[in-house]
Design a protein around this motif. Structure first.
Motif, PDB file in Angstrom:
ATOM      1  N   ASP A 111       0.810  -1.210   0.000  1.00  0.00           N
ATOM      2  CA  ASP A 111       0.000   0.000   0.000  1.00  0.00           C
ATOM      3  C   ASP A 111       0.846   1.264   0.000  1.00  0.00           C
ATOM      4  N   THR A 112       1.864   1.308   0.851  1.00  0.00           N
ATOM      5  CA  THR A 112       2.647   2.536   0.980  1.00  0.00           C
ATOM      6  C   THR A 112       3.513   2.809  -0.242  1.00  0.00           C
ATOM      7  N   THR A 113       3.845   1.772  -1.022  1.00  0.00           N
ATOM      8  CA  THR A 113       4.660   1.982  -2.228  1.00  0.00           C
ATOM      9  C   THR A 113       3.810   2.064  -3.487  1.00  0.00           C
ATOM     10  N   ALA A 114       2.495   1.984  -3.334  1.00  0.00           N
ATOM     11  CA  ALA A 114       1.588   2.019  -4.480  1.00  0.00           C
ATOM     12  C   ALA A 114       1.949   0.947  -5.490  1.00  0.00           C
ATOM     13  N   ALA A 115       2.367  -0.229  -5.005  1.00  0.00           N
ATOM     14  CA  ALA A 115       2.710  -1.345  -5.879  1.00  0.00           C
ATOM     15  C   ALA A 115       1.491  -2.246  -6.040  1.00  0.00           C
ATOM     16  N   ASP A 116       1.608  -3.224  -6.940  1.00  0.00           N
ATOM     17  CA  ASP A 116       0.516  -4.162  -7.163  1.00  0.00           C
ATOM     18  C   ASP A 116       0.712  -5.479  -6.412  1.00  0.00           C
ATOM     19  N   SER A 117       1.944  -5.753  -6.033  1.00  0.00           N
ATOM     20  CA  SER A 117       2.213  -6.994  -5.299  1.00  0.00           C
ATOM     21  C   SER A 117       3.429  -6.809  -4.402  1.00  0.00           C
ATOM     22  N   CYS A 118       3.401  -7.454  -3.259  1.00  0.00           N
ATOM     23  CA  CYS A 118       4.556  -7.444  -2.353  1.00  0.00           C
ATOM     24  C   CYS A 118       4.674  -8.834  -1.734  1.00  0.00           C
ATOM     25  N   SER A 119       5.899  -9.341  -1.690  1.00  0.00           N
ATOM     26  CA  SER A 119       6.136 -10.679  -1.155  1.00  0.00           C
ATOM     27  C   SER A 119       7.411 -10.680  -0.310  1.00  0.00           C
ATOM     28  N   ILE A 120       7.477 -11.632   0.598  1.00  0.00           N
ATOM     29  CA  ILE A 120       8.689 -11.815   1.410  1.00  0.00           C
ATOM     30  C   ILE A 120       9.104 -13.276   1.317  1.00  0.00           C
ATOM     31  N   PHE A 121      10.362 -13.479   0.914  1.00  0.00           N
ATOM     32  CA  PHE A 121      11.003 -14.789   0.938  1.00  0.00           C
ATOM     33  C   PHE A 121      11.955 -14.823   2.129  1.00  0.00           C
ATOM     34  N   LEU A 122      11.900 -15.881   2.933  1.00  0.00           N
ATOM     35  CA  LEU A 122      12.806 -16.024   4.071  1.00  0.00           C
ATOM     36  C   LEU A 122      13.903 -17.037   3.725  1.00  0.00           C
ATOM     37  N   TYR A 123      15.107 -16.707   4.201  1.00  0.00           N
ATOM     38  CA  TYR A 123      16.275 -17.530   3.901  1.00  0.00           C
ATOM     39  C   TYR A 123      16.422 -18.616   4.969  1.00  0.00           C
ATOM     40  N   GLU A 124      16.676 -19.874   4.515  1.00  0.00           N
ATOM     41  CA  GLU A 124      16.902 -21.002   5.408  1.00  0.00           C
ATOM     42  C   GLU A 124      18.340 -21.470   5.240  1.00  0.00           C
ATOM     43  N   PRO A 125      19.220 -21.132   6.194  1.00  0.00           N
ATOM     44  CA  PRO A 125      20.654 -21.451   6.045  1.00  0.00           C
ATOM     45  C   PRO A 125      20.936 -22.945   5.916  1.00  0.00           C
ATOM     46  N   GLU A 126      20.119 -23.786   6.583  1.00  0.00           N
ATOM     47  CA  GLU A 126      20.397 -25.222   6.556  1.00  0.00           C
ATOM     48  C   GLU A 126      20.373 -25.784   5.144  1.00  0.00           C
ATOM     49  N   SER A 127      19.432 -25.294   4.314  1.00  0.00           N
ATOM     50  CA  SER A 127      19.307 -25.793   2.946  1.00  0.00           C
ATOM     51  C   SER A 127      19.743 -24.779   1.904  1.00  0.00           C
ATOM     52  N   ALA A 128      20.163 -23.570   2.345  1.00  0.00           N
ATOM     53  CA  ALA A 128      20.584 -22.498   1.426  1.00  0.00           C
ATOM     54  C   ALA A 128      19.497 -22.207   0.401  1.00  0.00           C
ATOM     55  N   THR A 129      18.266 -22.098   0.864  1.00  0.00           N
ATOM     56  CA  THR A 129      17.144 -21.813  -0.032  1.00  0.00           C
ATOM     57  C   THR A 129      16.331 -20.650   0.508  1.00  0.00           C
ATOM     58  N   LEU A 130      15.556 -20.039  -0.408  1.00  0.00           N
ATOM     59  CA  LEU A 130      14.618 -18.974  -0.067  1.00  0.00           C
ATOM     60  C   LEU A 130      13.208 -19.531  -0.210  1.00  0.00           C
ATOM     61  N   THR A 131      12.392 -19.363   0.818  1.00  0.00           N
ATOM     62  CA  THR A 131      11.032 -19.901   0.822  1.00  0.00           C
ATOM     63  C   THR A 131      10.029 -18.763   0.898  1.00  0.00           C
ATOM     64  N   LEU A 132       9.029 -18.807   0.017  1.00  0.00           N
ATOM     65  CA  LEU A 132       7.973 -17.793   0.040  1.00  0.00           C
ATOM     66  C   LEU A 132       7.144 -17.971   1.305  1.00  0.00           C
ATOM     67  N   ARG A 133       7.101 -16.908   2.128  1.00  0.00           N
ATOM     68  CA  ARG A 133       6.408 -17.004   3.407  1.00  0.00           C
ATOM     69  C   ARG A 133       5.185 -16.098   3.507  1.00  0.00           C
ATOM     70  N   ALA A 134       5.098 -15.039   2.705  1.00  0.00           N
ATOM     71  CA  ALA A 134       3.930 -14.153   2.749  1.00  0.00           C
ATOM     72  C   ALA A 134       3.851 -13.377   1.440  1.00  0.00           C
ATOM     73  N   THR A 135       2.648 -13.127   0.966  1.00  0.00           N
ATOM     74  CA  THR A 135       2.489 -12.387  -0.285  1.00  0.00           C
ATOM     75  C   THR A 135       1.129 -11.715  -0.360  1.00  0.00           C
TER      76      THR A 135
END
Length: 619
Positions: A111-135
């Motif tokens: 909302d504050t950036t007037a964008a159409d989509s916003c997502s957060i990927f969290l980093y998991e060091p054990e597997s060196a991967t990024l997982t989509l956690r919220a969008t």
């Protein structure tokens, strides 16, 4: 205004001003402009704390999505960026529940950036991967399911390089990744902002902002996004720490409860095989391991370890193939008194072996070994719980071993005691038989009767030995002693053809082994006298032996319905050897009293009263 800059009153007025402007439908820029003019007089117009209070009041009055998203350049002014940053920070710090916080943050940033989509990927060091956690704006079904290796796609590249990536046309970027499940095909522009902590330098995740129409973000907007990303990273890290701490606390409480139950179960039995079975099974459960073994250090020698028990949970594990290596690890752990962790190979599989010495205050009883494919991620927790469990296990094993030794010792002692009683009884019977043979050689001689009396006394002692050797040797019932002695008298003393009835009345009084021996001599003496001198001359009559409790004393009575005592009978003057022995036994050994006198009718009554040492049996 009546208050200085930064005072509580000034901040309250500033927050109320922001709230009123929002309710009036004005923009946040208009609200901050009014605040600039209003607070100039008190020198607080440029105070960021005051401006933050205005933004806080404005944001707290309700949704401002229409105000911000309706503006062509929502982050075009410093005051707008300040208000937006305040909203994002407020959203990130409202709750410590990670999932809730992430959902709120992506909505507010969108909302504050007037964008159409916003997502957060969290980093998991054990597997060196990024997982989509919220969008917001992407496929919600992809949350928690989409994983990107570090460096893959625009998102992964921004994370790997720790550098903000601005891509006006994402589909032509070399790192673009077409992932249908995400649902990002309608979007054109993408900004990926790494979420990282500066101290310590650690990647938390990536913040993605997408727009359907092509958009070129201004440098001030990108600086704002980097600033906001820093605040979000801190909030995510705090929420993670809180979640981990809370989960660890619950897990720790659960583990301690399990440990208490396990220790109680292990200590509930003295059967060594059962103790060992419980220890191995509980060790596997406590450590969440694949298998467990128990080794014992021999008590008499330090040479050689003995495998006592083994429990395999699920994984196929050939413990016999690892036995020689495990023994070396266990021996080292027992020798040093320190837990050891080693990696052992079994075919193509690597097993982590953790050996925990079981120590008591006197010695090393042995060691518990747990086996697992992977090194536990919570090694410290597992070690601490295993150490506490091993202490209880060591005590349980030592108690079971001592109990086994005590049982074996008691068995040996009981066998020896039975053999000793057997020999004593045989010797007494031999002596009685010899005296009886001697008495039969001269039945009319003066010495015959004393010999027969001695035979009776010896046989009475043999009766007690028979009685006690079949019990626990500590106590017996008084009526059992009396019945055995009456049977002995009936077999050896009654005249042929006599119609004399010998009766023993039931009694619940129990006496010690020492008292039983003395009472055997006394009852034999009194019953024999009653048969010979009371009812014997008539050849018909009754002799009754009874016992009853008088407070803490027992009263044993032997009475007959025979000829009775002579009128001039005086126990103190006319007592023979038998009566003198009886009085000495009563007064010295039983610490009691002896009374001899007539019954209520015809006959004689002998009463022995003495304190009872053994309590009556429970009903």
């Amino acid at each position: 205004m009546g208050a200085g800059p930064g005072s509580a009153a000034t901040l309250h007025v500033a927050e109320e001003l922001g709230r009123q402007r929002a309710l009036a439908g004005e923009s946040v820029d208009a609200a901050l402009t009014i605040a600039l003019r209003a607070f100039t007089k008190v020198g607080a117009a440029l105070d960021p704390v005051v401006l933050g209070a205005v933004a806080r009041g404005y944001a707290g009055s309700g949704p401002v999505t229409q105000d911000v998203r309706g503006a062509g350049t929502p982050l075009s002014s410093p005051v707008a960026r300040l208000a937006a940053l305040h909203r994002i920070n407020q959203a990130a710090t409202t709750t410590l529940d990670l999932a809730t916080m992430l959902r709120t943050v992506v909505a507010v940033v969108r909302d504050t950036t007037a964008a159409d989509s916003c997502s957060i990927f969290l980093y998991e060091p054990e597997s060196a991967t990024l997982t989509l956690r919220a969008t917001v704006g992407l496929n919600q079904a992809a949350v928690g399911r989409v994983r990107l290796p570090l460096g893959t796609g625009i998102t992964g590249q921004a994370a790997a390089e720790r550098h903000l990536l601005v891509v006006p046309d994402a589909r032509v970027h070399p790192a673009y990744l077409d992932y249908p499940l995400i649902g990002d095909r309608p979007y054109t522009s993408q900004v990926s902002v790494p979420l990282a902590l500066r101290s310590p330098d650690r990647l938390v995740g990536v913040l993605n902002i997408l727009t359907i129409e092509r958009r070129d973000f201004e440098p001030d907007e990108l600086t704002f996004l980097e600033t906001a990303a820093g605040e979000i990273a801190i909030a995510i890290d705090n929420a993670r720490l809180y979640s981990e701490t809370d989960a660890q606390l619950r897990r720790r409480i659960s583990q301690l409860g399990s440990l208490q139950q396990m220790s109680r179960a292990v200590a509930s039995t003295l059967d060594l095989p059962e103790v060992l079975r419980l220890i191995t099974r509980q060790a596997v459960e406590l450590a969440q391991a694949s298998a467990a073994e128990i080794y014992r250090q021999p008590r008499q020698t330090r040479q050689g370890l003995e495998l006592l028990a083994r429990h395999v949970a699920s994984d196929p594990l050939d413990l016999d193939a690892l036995h020689a290596e495990v023994v070396r690890v266990v021996d080292e752990a027992i020798e040093s008194g320190v837990s050891l962790r080693r990696r052992l190979r079994e075919g193509n599989v690597t097993w982590h072996v953790y050996a925990v010495p079981m120590l008591t205050g006197r010695r090393a009883v042995g060691a518990i070994c747990v086996f697992d494919r992977d090194r536990p991620s919570e090694a410290q927790d597992v070690q601490g719980m295993l150490h506490a469990f091993s202490d209880a296990a060591a005590i349980a094993i030592e108690n079971a071993e001592l109990y086994e030794e005590a049982v074996r010792g008691m068995t040996r002692a009981s066998t020896l005691l039975q053999e000793m009683h057997h020999r004593v009884r045989n010797n007494l019977q031999t002596v009685a038989a010899l005296l009886s043979m001697q008495a039969r050689r001269g039945p009319e001689a003066d010495w015959a009767d004393p010999l027969l009396e001695a035979v009776g006394r010896i046989r009475s002692i043999a009766v007690v030995h028979d009685l006690l050797s079949g019990s626990d040797l500590k106590e017996t019932s008084l009526d059992s002693v009396a019945r055995h002695l009456v049977d002995e008298v009936a077999a050896n003393t009654l005249p042929p053809g006599a119609a004399i009835r010998l009766v023993v009345e039931p009694s619940d009084i129990r006496v010690s082994s020492r008292q039983a021996t003395v009472l055997a001599l006394l009852i034999n003496e009194f019953v024999s006298n009653a048969v010979r001198h009371g009812v014997g001359p008539r050849g018909i009559g009754e002799v009754v032996v009874s016992a009853r409790r008088l407070g803490n004393d027992a009263l044993v009575t032997v009475r007959d319905d025979g000829v009775g005592l002579a009128p001039d009978f005086d126990p103190a003057v006319m007592a023979g050897l038998g009566l003198q022995i009886a009085r000495t036994l009563v007064e010295v050994d039983l610490r009691g009293t002896l009374e001899i006198g007539p019954t209520g009718g015809q006959g004689t009554s002998v009463r022995v009263r003495f304190p009872v040492i053994m309590p009556p049996p429970a009903s």
